[in-house]
Write a protein that holds these residues in place. Structure first.
Motif: not given
Length: 231
Positions: A137-160
């Motif tokens: 969304d310009g501030r946060k990035v959604r990182f989704t773990e590999t696999g059907s049971d993977g969790f979502d992580h919200e990371l700072p946009y600056a990290m990406m």
């Protein structure tokens, strides 16, 4: 540079400093092309440079220099492999889809890298999670773990941005415990080797049934999901 200073975007001056301190190898420069036109210049580096940067950040200069020396030797071998296959270094660019010829270079390169790693000091243990950078969304990035049971992580946009990645890229989320704090960073994920195609592909049926059974082309699939997310 990102492994050395996770909170900084790599710049030419910082890169030169690492190279002067024998923490970064020279790499292999190549010309980027798009539609047969020049599209800038890139440099390929051995992944051992990442280990060298982590060790240098943790004040283990001797081990960092060992990793850097090994990286130089691997890159010299890569030049030979490319010449033997009559390939340009641009065909191994991380975000490019490797050809069969490129895989014939990458396989022995990976084996050589593993051989060096087995003889080098170990890098401080890091928790490593594979996944994909799904949306921002310009501030946060959604990182989704590999696999059907993977969790979502919200990371700072600056990290990406610091890792030089974009939405849709495969990535590794690394967490390193230094004893006083936890350092978290992103780095590009690994491409999965496509299986060799059989000389005579198996019959998958005909008509609509065959088209449904065959997996979607990666580009079409990405465009489809992007369209669905926008709805």
């Amino acid at each position: 540079m990102h492994a050395f200073r996770p909170d900084h975007v790599a710049g030419e001056a910082q890169i030169k400093t690492l190279r002067t301190n024998e923490v970064l190898s020279d790499g292999i420069r190549f010309t980027r092309r798009h539609s047969h036109r020049l599209a800038g210049v890139g440099t390929l580096y051995s992944r051992l440079n990442v280990g060298a940067a982590v060790l240098y950040r943790r004040k283990d200069k001797e081990a960092a220099h060992m990793y850097c020396t090994a990286a130089r030797e691997i890159e010299e071998e890569l030049v030979t492999l490319l010449k033997n296959q009559r390939l340009d270094a641009s065909e191994l660019e991380p975000m490019a889809a490797p050809s069969q010829g490129a895989w014939r270079v990458l396989r022995p390169l990976c084996e050589l890298t593993q051989t060096y790693l087995e003889s080098l000091p170990t890098i401080p243990e890091e928790e490593c999670i594979t996944g994909i950078l799904q949306s921002t969304d310009g501030r946060k990035v959604r990182f989704t773990e590999t696999g059907s049971d993977g969790f979502d992580h919200e990371l700072p946009y600056a990290m990406m941005a610091a890792a030089g990645l974009s939405v849709g890229d495969p990535a590794l989320l690394l967490s390193e415990f230094t004893g006083a704090t936890i350092i978290t960073r992103l780095q590009p994920g690994l491409l999965t080797e496509a299986p060799e195609q059989d000389a005579e592909p198996a019959d998958t049926g005909s008509g609509i049934d065959a088209r449904i059974q065959q997996p979607l082309d990666k580009g079409i699939r990405s465009a489809l999901f992007d369209k669905l997310r926008s709805k």
